[in-house]
Scaffold this motif. Structure first.
Motif, PDB file in Angstrom:
ATOM      1  N   VAL A 261      -2.584 -68.885  61.367  1.00  8.05           N
ATOM      2  CA  VAL A 261      -4.046 -68.949  61.427  1.00  8.05           C
ATOM      3  C   VAL A 261      -4.462 -70.394  61.705  1.00  8.05           C
ATOM      4  N   ILE A 262      -5.222 -70.585  62.765  1.00 13.56           N
ATOM      5  CA  ILE A 262      -5.720 -71.918  63.134  1.00 13.56           C
ATOM      6  C   ILE A 262      -7.244 -71.903  63.089  1.00 13.56           C
ATOM      7  N   GLY A 263      -7.797 -72.618  62.136  1.00 15.40           N
ATOM      8  CA  GLY A 263      -9.247 -72.768  62.054  1.00 15.40           C
ATOM      9  C   GLY A 263      -9.624 -74.103  62.683  1.00 15.40           C
ATOM     10  N   GLU A 264     -10.086 -74.078  63.908  1.00 12.90           N
ATOM     11  CA  GLU A 264     -10.268 -75.308  64.678  1.00 12.90           C
ATOM     12  C   GLU A 264     -11.700 -75.824  64.623  1.00 12.90           C
ATOM     13  N   PHE A 265     -11.829 -77.139  64.480  1.00  9.06           N
ATOM     14  CA  PHE A 265     -13.150 -77.765  64.564  1.00  9.06           C
ATOM     15  C   PHE A 265     -13.644 -77.750  65.996  1.00  9.06           C
ATOM     16  N   ASP A 266     -12.715 -77.959  66.924  1.00  7.22           N
ATOM     17  CA  ASP A 266     -13.042 -77.903  68.345  1.00  7.22           C
ATOM     18  C   ASP A 266     -11.809 -77.414  69.105  1.00  7.22           C
ATOM     19  N   LYS A 267     -11.992 -77.116  70.380  1.00  7.74           N
ATOM     20  CA  LYS A 267     -10.910 -76.528  71.174  1.00  7.74           C
ATOM     21  C   LYS A 267      -9.726 -77.482  71.310  1.00  7.74           C
ATOM     22  N   ARG A 268      -9.982 -78.757  71.475  1.00  2.00           N
ATOM     23  CA  ARG A 268      -8.875 -79.701  71.632  1.00  2.00           C
ATOM     24  C   ARG A 268      -7.974 -79.689  70.391  1.00  2.00           C
ATOM     25  N   SER A 269      -8.585 -79.613  69.233  1.00  2.01           N
ATOM     26  CA  SER A 269      -7.810 -79.584  67.985  1.00  2.01           C
ATOM     27  C   SER A 269      -6.968 -78.308  67.915  1.00  2.01           C
ATOM     28  N   GLY A 270      -7.583 -77.183  68.245  1.00  2.53           N
ATOM     29  CA  GLY A 270      -6.856 -75.915  68.223  1.00  2.53           C
ATOM     30  C   GLY A 270      -5.730 -75.882  69.228  1.00  2.53           C
ATOM     31  N   ASP A 271      -5.985 -76.412  70.423  1.00  2.00           N
ATOM     32  CA  ASP A 271      -4.959 -76.450  71.457  1.00  2.00           C
ATOM     33  C   ASP A 271      -3.768 -77.299  71.021  1.00  2.00           C
ATOM     34  N   ALA A 272      -4.046 -78.442  70.409  1.00  2.00           N
ATOM     35  CA  ALA A 272      -2.977 -79.346  69.981  1.00  2.00           C
ATOM     36  C   ALA A 272      -2.108 -78.711  68.905  1.00  2.00           C
ATOM     37  N   LEU A 273      -2.746 -78.037  67.953  1.00  2.77           N
ATOM     38  CA  LEU A 273      -1.980 -77.407  66.883  1.00  2.77           C
ATOM     39  C   LEU A 273      -1.190 -76.210  67.405  1.00  2.77           C
ATOM     40  N   GLU A 274      -1.792 -75.434  68.298  1.00  7.36           N
ATOM     41  CA  GLU A 274      -1.065 -74.310  68.883  1.00  7.36           C
ATOM     42  C   GLU A 274       0.132 -74.800  69.681  1.00  7.36           C
ATOM     43  N   GLU A 275      -0.035 -75.903  70.400  1.00  6.04           N
ATOM     44  CA  GLU A 275       1.071 -76.462  71.171  1.00  6.04           C
ATOM     45  C   GLU A 275       2.219 -76.867  70.247  1.00  6.04           C
ATOM     46  N   LEU A 276       1.883 -77.455  69.109  1.00  2.00           N
ATOM     47  CA  LEU A 276       2.908 -77.846  68.138  1.00  2.00           C
ATOM     48  C   LEU A 276       3.714 -76.627  67.694  1.00  2.00           C
ATOM     49  N   TYR A 277       3.004 -75.548  67.381  1.00  2.00           N
ATOM     50  CA  TYR A 277       3.702 -74.342  66.927  1.00  2.00           C
ATOM     51  C   TYR A 277       4.482 -73.670  68.052  1.00  2.00           C
ATOM     52  N   ARG A 278       3.983 -73.756  69.274  1.00  2.55           N
ATOM     53  CA  ARG A 278       4.738 -73.197  70.406  1.00  2.55           C
ATOM     54  C   ARG A 278       6.045 -73.970  70.597  1.00  2.55           C
ATOM     55  N   ASP A 279       5.998 -75.280  70.402  1.00  2.00           N
ATOM     56  CA  ASP A 279       7.214 -76.090  70.479  1.00  2.00           C
ATOM     57  C   ASP A 279       8.181 -75.731  69.354  1.00  2.00           C
ATOM     58  N   PHE A 280       7.650 -75.432  68.183  1.00  5.17           N
ATOM     59  CA  PHE A 280       8.475 -75.153  67.015  1.00  5.17           C
ATOM     60  C   PHE A 280       9.129 -73.774  67.107  1.00  5.17           C
ATOM     61  N   TYR A 281       8.363 -72.763  67.487  1.00  5.60           N
ATOM     62  CA  TYR A 281       8.870 -71.384  67.464  1.00  5.60           C
ATOM     63  C   TYR A 281       9.492 -70.935  68.784  1.00  5.60           C
ATOM     64  N   GLY A 282       9.116 -71.559  69.877  1.00 11.47           N
ATOM     65  CA  GLY A 282       9.684 -71.164  71.158  1.00 11.47           C
ATOM     66  C   GLY A 282       9.383 -69.710  71.474  1.00 11.47           C
ATOM     67  N   GLU A 283      10.426 -68.945  71.793  1.00  8.55           N
ATOM     68  CA  GLU A 283      10.247 -67.538  72.169  1.00  8.55           C
ATOM     69  C   GLU A 283       9.940 -66.648  70.956  1.00  8.55           C
ATOM     70  N   GLU A 284      10.107 -67.173  69.748  1.00  8.21           N
ATOM     71  CA  GLU A 284       9.849 -66.392  68.533  1.00  8.21           C
ATOM     72  C   GLU A 284       8.465 -66.694  67.949  1.00  8.21           C
ATOM     73  N   LEU A 285       7.546 -67.071  68.811  1.00  9.22           N
ATOM     74  CA  LEU A 285       6.198 -67.418  68.354  1.00  9.22           C
ATOM     75  C   LEU A 285       5.525 -66.201  67.713  1.00  9.22           C
ATOM     76  N   PRO A 286       5.061 -66.325  66.469  1.00 11.16           N
ATOM     77  CA  PRO A 286       4.352 -65.213  65.831  1.00 11.16           C
ATOM     78  C   PRO A 286       2.931 -65.103  66.375  1.00 11.16           C
ATOM     79  N   PRO A 287       2.223 -64.033  66.045  1.00 12.75           N
ATOM     80  CA  PRO A 287       0.822 -63.925  66.480  1.00 12.75           C
ATOM     81  C   PRO A 287       0.003 -65.110  65.974  1.00 12.75           C
ATOM     82  N   ILE A 288      -0.873 -65.626  66.826  1.00 13.48           N
ATOM     83  CA  ILE A 288      -1.725 -66.754  66.452  1.00 13.48           C
ATOM     84  C   ILE A 288      -3.179 -66.299  66.442  1.00 13.48           C
ATOM     85  N   ILE A 289      -3.850 -66.560  65.340  1.00 15.90           N
ATOM     86  CA  ILE A 289      -5.276 -66.249  65.213  1.00 15.90           C
ATOM     87  C   ILE A 289      -6.036 -67.565  65.231  1.00 15.90           C
ATOM     88  N   ARG A 290      -6.840 -67.760  66.257  1.00 14.57           N
ATOM     89  CA  ARG A 290      -7.664 -68.972  66.344  1.00 14.57           C
ATOM     90  C   ARG A 290      -9.098 -68.617  65.979  1.00 14.57           C
TER      91      ARG A 290
END
Length: 449
Positions: free
Chosen positions: A178-207
């Protein structure tokens, strides 16, 4: 693409576990904590608490240089791109949330950002009541840094759903993010971090928004606590009905896909550092905005009364407990942790002492933490068999695997009065009741034909 460098403010169960997991997958991590002794142990590759799988992860991450801890908040922020706030949020005397550590972390991060030119993402992972991220964390960072959120730095709320005893597994394989973003740039940055961490095993992301993210965490824990209290209420009904067994009832209703089988395990009540604290904080917050919480009230009431059911079962067989030796097997609030925070065993032992019983306890991991609470008022056994030796009654309070291996014959041989109360439903009643005076939560034996 180069992975982001990450810092953590607060190295408890959530902070250190998440830090070690990130470091194990190539993220450079710096952990900040005010406790110098804890920082020293972490830098030596030693976890300051018991969590399955964490010791090896931490040791390898420290040795590889991917993780280090510090008591300097400036060092942590200036040398990373993302900072997670993972400090504790304890309860105030009235049960409302105490935000002093979140406020302190926000100020320190802001002071460090004053000396940084590059955009930096701040992520609130601590459990905080709705509106905290935008109305407490944001203005404190802005004031201390002289910067503007959404321009000079980013902000997001990212609740954790880790369970003690399986925190490493939960980090690597979460149900969702779950990503509660103040703005889109913040949400994008955090999602990118998790995409790097999980790779192909990325769980569902709720923004979503920060306030929704905050409320999702509280709603999640309140519902789980309510589910446990519900099945304990049903267990108490079963206790009064000849031939009823809550495990059978729970299994059947758990097959209903609308309900599901998890958290339908009757016992002495829920405990730990999260459920009780969080539902009280939600209750107090709700009251502050004019909303009543009758379901939360009932959930808390049932849980508070549940350990007394075990005392009643002991008195059913022994009468007065004064002078009786009661063996308590299990002190942590759940297996695979040494945490005794709000454990049902605390309430049980306090009541037993009030009734004049002689109490002896054993737990494979939580003895030292329990000693801090009870000191010399109770006795501590070196193992499970020593604990039950000479006892008038034994009570199972935590479902550690080693307790499952104790046979009815062993109880019969070692105990002075073979009364066994299974508070966690780890034994088959039809087997143990043939040899012992046996009671189990939510079980009433069928009438003999």
């Amino acid at each position: 693409m180069k992975k982001r460098s990450v810092s953590f403010f607060g190295l408890g169960h959530v902070g250190l576990t998440t830090a070690a997991c990130l470091a194990s997958r190539g993220f450079r991590v710096i952990g900040y904590d005010i406790d110098g002794e804890k920082v020293k142990r972490i830098n030596n590759g030693e976890a300051p608490f018991f969590e399955p799988g964490l010791d090896e992860l931490l040791r390898d991450s420290v040795r590889s240089g991917m993780l280090r801890a510090t008591t300097d908040p400036m060092e942590a922020v200036l040398n990373t791109e993302v900072t997670f706030i993972t400090v504790g949020t304890p309860s105030a005397l009235d049960g409302s949330i105490d935000l002093r550590y979140v406020e302190s972390a926000s100020r320190m991060i802001g002071e460090a950002l004053r000396h940084k030119k590059d955009w930096h993402l701040v992520v609130v992972k601590s459990t905080v009541v709705p509106l905290t991220t935008e109305r407490v964390v944001k203005p404190l960072i802005e004031e201390a840094s002289g910067m503007r959120c959404g321009y000079d730095f980013g902000l997001a709320m990212n609740p954790e759903f880790l369970r003690e005893g399986s925190a490493v597994r939960d980090t690597f394989k979460p149900d969702r993010i779950v990503i509660g973003e103040f703005d889109k740039r913040s949400g994008d940055a955090l999602e990118e971090l998790y995409r790097d961490f999980y790779g192909e095993e990325l769980p569902p992301i709720i923004r979503t928004t920060p306030v929704n993210a905050e409320l999702i965490k509280y709603s999640n824990n309140a519902f789980l606590a309510m589910k446990v209290s519900f099945i304990n209420m049903i267990a108490n009904i079963c206790q009064k009905l000849e031939g009823a067994d809550v495990t059978v009832v729970a299994e059947a209703i758990g097959m209903d896909k609308r309900i599901g089988p998890l958290f339908l395990k009757a016992g002495p009540g829920w405990g730990g550092p999260c459920l009780g604290k969080d539902i009280m904080a939600l209750k107090r917050f709700s009251e502050s905005i004019g909303v009543t919480t009758p379901l939360i009230d009932a959930t808390i009431k049932i849980n508070k009364q549940q350990p007394m059911k075990l005392v009643e079962l002991a008195e059913k067989h022994l009468g007065s407990l004064k002078g009786k030796r009661i063996a308590v097997l299990g002190l942590s609030f759940k297996p695979d942790t040494d945490d005794v925070t709000d454990s049902p065993s605390i309430r049980l032992v306090k009541t037993l002492l009030e009734r004049g019983a002689e109490v002896i306890v054993y737990d494979p991991k939580a003895m030292e933490n329990f000693k801090k609470l009870f000191g010399n008022s109770i006795k501590y056994a070196p193992n499970a068999l020593s604990c039950i030796e000479g006892a008038d009654c034994a009570v199972i309070m935590t479902e550690w695997r080693e307790f499952r291996d104790i046979s009815p014959q062993t109880y019969l041989k070692l105990m002075r009065t073979p009364v066994l109360i299974d508070g966690r439903r780890i034994y088959p009643p039809d087997v143990y009741s043939k040899h012992l005076r046996f009671e189990a939560i939510g079980y009433s034996p069928p009438k003999t034909k």
